[in-house]
Motif scaffolding. Structure first.
Motif, mmCIF file in Angstrom:
data_model
loop_
_atom_site.group_PDB
_atom_site.id
_atom_site.type_symbol
_atom_site.label_atom_id
_atom_site.label_comp_id
_atom_site.label_asym_id
_atom_site.label_seq_id
_atom_site.Cartn_x
_atom_site.Cartn_y
_atom_site.Cartn_z
ATOM 1 N N HIS A 47 52.301 7.156 10.919
ATOM 2 C CA HIS A 47 51.358 7.535 11.958
ATOM 3 C C HIS A 47 49.933 7.591 11.432
ATOM 4 N N ARG A 48 49.784 8.164 10.232
ATOM 5 C CA ARG A 48 48.426 8.275 9.675
ATOM 6 C C ARG A 48 47.883 6.903 9.300
ATOM 7 N N GLY A 73 47.088 4.958 12.392
ATOM 8 C CA GLY A 73 45.897 5.540 13.026
ATOM 9 C C GLY A 73 44.629 5.059 12.334
ATOM 10 N N LEU A 85 44.078 1.248 12.860
ATOM 11 C CA LEU A 85 43.596 1.003 14.226
ATOM 12 C C LEU A 85 42.133 1.388 14.344
ATOM 13 N N THR A 86 41.757 2.469 13.661
ATOM 14 C CA THR A 86 40.364 2.906 13.697
ATOM 15 C C THR A 86 39.468 1.839 13.067
ATOM 16 N N HIS A 138 52.128 3.568 16.434
ATOM 17 C CA HIS A 138 51.296 4.757 16.573
ATOM 18 C C HIS A 138 51.530 5.431 17.921
ATOM 19 N N MET A 139 51.671 4.605 18.962
ATOM 20 C CA MET A 139 51.847 5.183 20.293
ATOM 21 C C MET A 139 53.221 5.854 20.411
ATOM 22 N N LEU A 193 55.578 13.021 18.816
ATOM 23 C CA LEU A 193 54.987 14.311 18.441
ATOM 24 C C LEU A 193 54.715 15.156 19.678
ATOM 25 N N HIS A 227 50.910 19.754 11.268
ATOM 26 C CA HIS A 227 50.992 18.337 11.614
ATOM 27 C C HIS A 227 52.404 17.887 11.952
HETATM 28 C C1 HEM Z 1 48.145 4.653 22.325
HETATM 29 C C2 HEM Z 1 48.166 5.916 22.538
HETATM 30 C C3 HEM Z 1 47.978 6.916 21.416
HETATM 31 C C4 HEM Z 1 48.689 8.064 21.308
HETATM 32 C C5 HEM Z 1 49.811 8.557 22.227
HETATM 33 C C6 HEM Z 1 48.192 8.758 20.111
HETATM 34 C C7 HEM Z 1 48.652 9.981 19.675
HETATM 35 C C8 HEM Z 1 48.206 10.651 18.556
HETATM 36 C C9 HEM Z 1 48.583 11.989 18.155
HETATM 37 C C10 HEM Z 1 49.559 12.905 18.909
HETATM 38 C C11 HEM Z 1 47.938 12.294 16.999
HETATM 39 C C12 HEM Z 1 48.042 13.611 16.191
HETATM 40 C C13 HEM Z 1 48.892 13.442 14.959
HETATM 41 C C14 HEM Z 1 48.996 14.638 14.055
HETATM 42 O O1 HEM Z 1 49.080 15.801 14.523
HETATM 43 O O2 HEM Z 1 49.031 14.460 12.825
HETATM 44 C C15 HEM Z 1 47.144 11.117 16.641
HETATM 45 C C16 HEM Z 1 46.367 11.000 15.500
HETATM 46 C C17 HEM Z 1 45.529 9.950 15.205
HETATM 47 N N1 HEM Z 1 45.288 8.834 16.005
HETATM 48 FE FE1 HEM Z 1 46.275 8.386 17.727
HETATM 49 N N2 HEM Z 1 47.204 8.014 19.528
HETATM 50 C C18 HEM Z 1 47.014 6.878 20.295
HETATM 51 C C19 HEM Z 1 46.097 5.855 20.071
HETATM 52 C C20 HEM Z 1 45.242 5.779 18.955
HETATM 53 C C21 HEM Z 1 44.297 4.682 18.732
HETATM 54 C C22 HEM Z 1 44.061 3.504 19.662
HETATM 55 C C23 HEM Z 1 43.673 4.979 17.511
HETATM 56 C C24 HEM Z 1 42.617 4.252 16.752
HETATM 57 C C25 HEM Z 1 41.732 3.468 17.277
HETATM 58 C C26 HEM Z 1 44.229 6.215 17.004
HETATM 59 C C27 HEM Z 1 43.862 6.828 15.810
HETATM 60 C C28 HEM Z 1 44.374 8.012 15.339
HETATM 61 C C29 HEM Z 1 44.024 8.625 14.064
HETATM 62 C C30 HEM Z 1 43.067 8.092 13.004
HETATM 63 C C31 HEM Z 1 44.766 9.833 13.977
HETATM 64 C C32 HEM Z 1 44.769 10.851 12.830
HETATM 65 C C33 HEM Z 1 46.019 10.652 12.030
HETATM 66 C C34 HEM Z 1 46.473 11.892 11.292
HETATM 67 O O3 HEM Z 1 45.928 12.992 11.469
HETATM 68 O O4 HEM Z 1 47.390 11.765 10.500
HETATM 69 N N3 HEM Z 1 45.181 6.687 17.906
HETATM 70 N N4 HEM Z 1 47.327 10.138 17.614
#
Ligand code: HEM
Ligand code: SF4
Ligand code: SF4
Ligand code: FES
Lengths: 125, 237
Positions: A29-30, A33, A36-37, A83-84, A90, B202
């Motif tokens: 996931h990280r 994420g 994608l960023t 990621h989604m 989560l 997390h």
């Molecule tokens: C498509 C729907 C998406 C959903 C449902 C989603 C959901 C989430 C959730 C629930 C978290 C929190 C994770 C945690 O607690 O550690 C997260 C973290 C994050 N997301 Fe997404 N996200 C989506 C799309 C995206 C997109 C398009 C990007 C980037 C352009 C992105 C970048 C990130 C980043 C950098 C984190 C931090 C990762 C971490 O803390 O480990 N996400 N996302």
């Protein structure tokens, strides 16, 4: 009493403590994420080509027909799907009351992301 | 006789592993091994235990890289190539050898408002709480914690953020949030909200993976996240 006061860090865990499915899910996931960023500015730049007239965008879109780019795109779809699906997992764990079946969400998330990735790759042809 | 190669942590954080050979026995626990080392090899070895049957929560250590209660961990289950590595719990200051300073771990229970506040006296009737109620079932799911620190030691967020209250303290707070007799709910939710509280988690599930009592602090923390959210939306905190 030792000289060690409150909040001294102590020893850290190594990979052995982290080798379990939920932790791998976190790593995926990280990483996804962050990747994608990194992709997002590129995406906006590509869309921005439209401002310079249709020719610029068409030129860019022609470049994206390159098989290598197509291959990379499959990776991107896989990242987004992973990621989604992982993010949805989560949110389900955190917003619903705890149930045993939530442990299986991981497999569901992994399966869904693979399915998305494959569907995209097959559609390429 | 079969022997077990044992590496035991000696000294404080900048210490090192020392090797011992310990005779293997049937149904031998990791605590048995440590006790053998202290009685037969080196009486200066420091470690903690009390009940030997998984009740007191004092014997937790890091065994082959994973936090465990040692009195109920069989050597058979954890030995790798006839050897075990025994170290103090992670994320806590090491006092000596296998003994950590648990003060911050328990101080954080207090910070998470982990104590009960009631309104009744001994002259009042007993409160009736149905075992079938949603709240009571949630309490049941988290109440068997023995305060061993295994989850705290396994949690990465504790390593990242020294103020993080950690899985055990938050799990305790969750059992009290579901205690219908408790009168300090707003204070408690305020205490567990924020950067060092439930929102820092997390959902790695390291704690749930490791808890020897089979509890899921992650589930309690998720419950706290929801409780804090609805208390905030309704203006209670
Ligand atoms: C498509 C729907 C998406 C959903 C449902 C989603 C959901 C989430 C959730 C629930 C978290 C929190 C994770 C945690 O607690 O550690 C997260 C973290 C994050 N997301 Fe997404 N996200 C989506 C799309 C995206 C997109 C398009 C990007 C980037 C352009 C992105 C970048 C990130 C980043 C950098 C984190 C931090 C990762 C971490 O803390 O480990 N996400 N996302
Ligand atoms: S689920 Fe939360 S409390 Fe448990 S180990 Fe992971 S981050 Fe720590
Ligand atoms: S929640 Fe489990 S691992 Fe954590 S202190 Fe309590 S019994 Fe030990
Ligand atoms: S010695 Fe009491 S729990 Fe292990």
């Amino acid at each position: 009493m030792s000289a060690a006061g409150i909040h001294t860090p102590g020893m850290k865990n190594d990979y052995r403590a982290r080798n379990h499915p939920a932790y791998w899910a976190f790593i995926v996931h990280r990483l996804s994420g962050l990747l994608l960023t990194l992709f997002l500015p590129l995406h906006f730049w590509a869309l921005g080509q439209a401002f310079h007239g249709a020719a610029g965008l068409d030129g860019f879109l022609a470049w994206t027909q390159n098989p290598l780019v197509k291959f990379a795109e499959t990776g991107l779809v896989l990242l987004l799907a992973a990621h989604m699906a992982g993010g949805a997992r989560l949110l389900l764990i955190e917003f619903l009351d705890w149930r045993e079946w939530q442990k299986s969400l991981l497999a569901v998330a992994a399966g869904l992301s693979l399915a998305f990735g494959l569907a995209f790759a097959l559609n390429l042809g | 006789m079969q022997t077990l190669k044992v590496k035991v942590w000696r000294g404080a954080e900048n210490g090192a592993f020392q090797e011992f050979e310990v005779p293997r026995q049937e149904s031998q626990t990791v605590l048995d091994v440590v006790t053998y080392v202290q009685r037969k090899c080196d009486p200066t070895l420091a470690y903690r235990f009390a009940c030997r049957v998984g009740v007191c929560g004092s014997c937790a250590m890091t065994v082959n890289g994973r936090s465990r209660w040692t009195c109920r961990t069989h050597v058979d289950k954890v030995a790798e190539d006839g050897s075990v590595e025994i170290a103090p719990l992670r994320n806590l200051p090491v006092i000596k050898d296998l003994v950590t300073d648990m003060r911050e771990f328990f101080d954080k229970w207090a910070k998470a408002r982990g104590r009960f506040s009631g309104s009744k006296t001994r002259k009042d009737e007993f409160e009736r709480v149905s075992p079938e109620s949603k709240e009571r079932k949630r309490v049941d799911a988290g109440i068997e914690c023995i305060g061993c620190g295994v989850c705290y030691s396994a949690c990465d967020v504790v390593s990242w953020n020294k103020d993080y209250l950690g899985p055990a303290a938050l799990n305790r707070a969750w059992t009290l949030v579901n205690d219908v007799r408790d009168t300090a709910q707003s204070e408690r939710l305020a205490a567990v909200a924020g950067d060092a509280g439930c929102h820092a988690c997390h959902t790695h599930l390291n704690c749930t993976e490791r808890c020897p009592k089979g509890l899921s602090p992650t589930a309690g923390i998720a419950g706290l996240k929801r409780a804090v959210l609805s208390a905030t939306l309704s203006g209670k905190i």
